[in-house]
Design an enzyme around this catalytic site. Sequence first.
Site, short mmCIF file in Angstrom:
data_model
loop_
_atom_site.label_atom_id
_atom_site.label_comp_id
_atom_site.label_asym_id
_atom_site.label_seq_id
_atom_site.Cartn_x
_atom_site.Cartn_y
_atom_site.Cartn_z
N ILE A 512 0.86 -1.34 0.16
CA ILE A 512 -0.04 0.02 -0.01
C ILE A 512 1.06 1.21 -0.03
CG2 ILE A 512 -2.04 -0.76 1.06
CD1 ILE A 512 -0.97 0.26 3.64
N GLY A 515 8.64 3.31 -0.50
CA GLY A 515 9.35 4.63 -0.08
C GLY A 515 10.73 4.30 -0.25
N GLY A 516 11.70 5.53 0.14
CA GLY A 516 13.09 5.22 -0.06
C GLY A 516 13.48 3.96 0.91
N PHE A 517 12.90 3.73 1.91
CA PHE A 517 13.16 2.39 2.92
C PHE A 517 12.86 1.18 2.49
CE2 PHE A 517 8.86 1.75 3.71
CZ PHE A 517 8.39 2.97 3.55
N GLY A 518 11.83 1.01 1.48
CA GLY A 518 11.24 -0.02 1.24
C GLY A 518 9.79 0.06 1.27
N ASN A 519 8.88 -1.26 1.41
CA ASN A 519 7.55 -1.21 1.04
C ASN A 519 6.88 -1.21 2.40
OD1 ASN A 519 8.16 -1.63 -1.70
ND2 ASN A 519 7.93 -3.74 -1.71
N ASP A 630 8.37 17.32 7.32
CA ASP A 630 7.82 17.00 5.89
C ASP A 630 6.20 16.97 6.02
OD1 ASP A 630 7.90 16.34 3.48
OD2 ASP A 630 8.00 13.83 4.02
#
Length: 844
Positions: A512, A515-519, A630
């Site tokens: 869903i 991002g830069g970190f993963g899913n 952010d």
Amino acid sequence: MKNLNKIIITSTFMAILLLLLSITVSVSAKSDTFKPPDNYLIDCGSSSQTTLPDRRTFSSDSTSSQYLQYHGRQINLADQSADLPLPIYKSAKVFDSKATYSFHVSKTGWHWIRLHFFPVKNKEFKLQETKFTVIAGETLVLLHEYTPKGIEIREYLTNVTTPNLNIMFSGEKDSPAFVNAIEVVSAPDMVITEHIDALFPVGKKIDGITKFSFQKMYRLNVGGAVIGPGNDTLGRNWDSDQKFLKPQSAAKNISIAPNVVTYLEGGSPLIAPPTVYASAVEMGTSDTIAPNFNVTWQFDLDHSYPYLIRLHFCDIVSKSLNELYFNVYVGGKIAISALDLSTVTNGLSVAYYKDLFVEPSMVSSPFLIQVGPLNEPMGTKNAILNGVEILRVNNSVNSLDGEFGADGRSATGPSRGTVAAVGFAMMFGAFAGLGAMAVKWQKRPQDWQKKNSFSSWLLPLHAGDASFLASTKTSLGSKKSAFHSSTMGLGRYLSFAELQEATKIWDSNSVIGVGGFGNVYLGVLEDGTKVAVKRGNPQSEQGIHEFQTELQMLSKLRHRHLVSLIGYCDENAEMILVYEYMEHGPMRDHLYGKGLPVISWKQRLEICIGAARGLHYLHTGAATAIIHRDVKSTNILLDESFVAKMADFGLSKDVGMGEAHVSTAVKGSFGYLDPEYFRKQQLTDKSDVYSFGVVLLEVLCARPAIDPALPREQVNLAEWAMKWKRKGLLDKIIDPNLVGRINPESMDKFVEAAEKCLSNYGVDRPTMGDVLWNLEYALQLQDQEKTEEGSNGTGSTLENDAPLAPAVDNRPVTTPSQNPAEVQVIEDHSGTAMFAHPANLNGR
């Protein structure tokens, strides 16, 4: 007889009127003149002064010590009958050691430096093979290991701030340096402005332009002939554009008399002479029924440097106003959408120019500048361009040629003196490292993978930086790892197997967010609880850092309007955080773009109030103030009851006790960034306030903060909306679904809060507590209107709490380019929000 007298009087009046008009036009086109305070023209190596055909006189440097301390060697062309364009190339000054020209600067500011080169053939020096470097001032590298191949003019523009301008020539190894002629001439302040627009991202401003230096790469009189220094307002050369047109058949030259060209108030012929604006290129087949192509110019540019692109326009093709609309593309991106010159200039044959700053990452090969028609029924299907200037901007080591600065520093790495040593050290280190790895591989424990787990990934190099992760004596990979502490608020430990089952073995259909970190996956725990599972990507250094930050923040935060952390997993070298699931996803999805039922004005106010409460708690309720950093509509999530909660603390920062700001690199999302934070790199709680002001406008207008597909003046929501606010017409651009459903007083109070949030300076912005009070008051005004109408027995209200029809996309109609790939929309999701509606999101 009377009729004859009338005719004579009328003819005389018309003649006088035409004379006055021609005088006015002429004055407007040529009234600005510039007499340079400094005007040094030196014919190097000549024994006497030289007058050029354009009547400029170059002085000799052969006998005077006014400019040179070391005079060098003077040589002349052996064959005086050689066909040379200018007599200044018949002689040269040659230096077999370092030599410096010094020019007194009577008025600091912009100065042209023009260096003329022609490798004169002579018996003593082989100038065709020489290599030399030229440095202006103390640090500006103009030429590095340069070898002229023929007649060449190198032109520079630099802001001189010292009483003297030195130009040093230095040969490489045993090579001599030489120069044929030098020009050092003052330029007016207006030639380069302090602030210009970036090509990409749209809406970004580049400040401090006067601190840069420039080299002219191309200057073209588009559609016209070559213009020499004698016919330019500032002694510049303008070349023809013909060899850059690809293909030439797509274009057609057009011209008018230069004295017809006028200038905008504040404009000047010093930017470009009327001759440039009096010629243009238009589409070669603009008279066809449906022209559908771009006119293209191709340039070779070195992508190691930024560039300033200046485009000149003048509508000399239209017969009346509002006929000509076209798009302008630079470097494959849309630079000006739906340019309507007659609206911008309020007339025809009026000069207009546009500056754009192009970062090195935006420089392609070949570099294209294009104009093309709109795919619209309105106006003429045509596009024009009158002039192009491309200026190279100095790199990070103040060089305009090569990667090394005057002090030997490299723009891409170490200095020249350390390159060899570093290379040797790297080779030695590589071999030593390989040997150590081989030894460790033989001795590694069998449970090494488990020990190299999530906890150890998050530990910084210095243990003192991670006191919040103080470990126990047990293995970092065990269930009693550093994270298992009730005081840290990290919730329950969830095994990797549990999370695999919850997410159906990391089913791609459960994703869903990205991002830069993963899913982020939607998961269902064994007890039926829905959760959002954020699984880190081991390859993402950015993700690890943001994981650390979010862990730090969520371990000490608990609030109704902040997304809560349920648990974690640090098994099998994984880094996984589990959050409460937000049923209705990001607020933005309910405003535009997803086709979801429209939320009412009252619901929007309640959501904004909830988000404001969450931010107010961050700023004032925690042990130390926390700046979210952010704030945007995708980071405001809605639960099953539409209660708003702030999410994504990966960029958040603590503010130390007694400190007013945090000095840090600029991070966040374009369109929401505080301009003061961007300028000073000082983050404050008022930076969140600015971003929240943009969110309030999103809520009111139901459109993105940045939309590159729109005309340039509409791209940035904050700027566009505030222009309409100042006109008193903001109600004209609000979400059509809200028209007639908002109490005007409620809207006024809401807009007042947004406008104060968007003040240019943080000191002028309210606190989040003040914003919260204003939003609650706006809600009261809306409820009051509803109550009053209900008590009047009308049976109708402005507000309907039931969902409305699916949202209408009310963004202004835009025209797609001929090539959709030329318009790149910024996706401003960070992907770390836990939301219900799957989307194709990009990482920050």
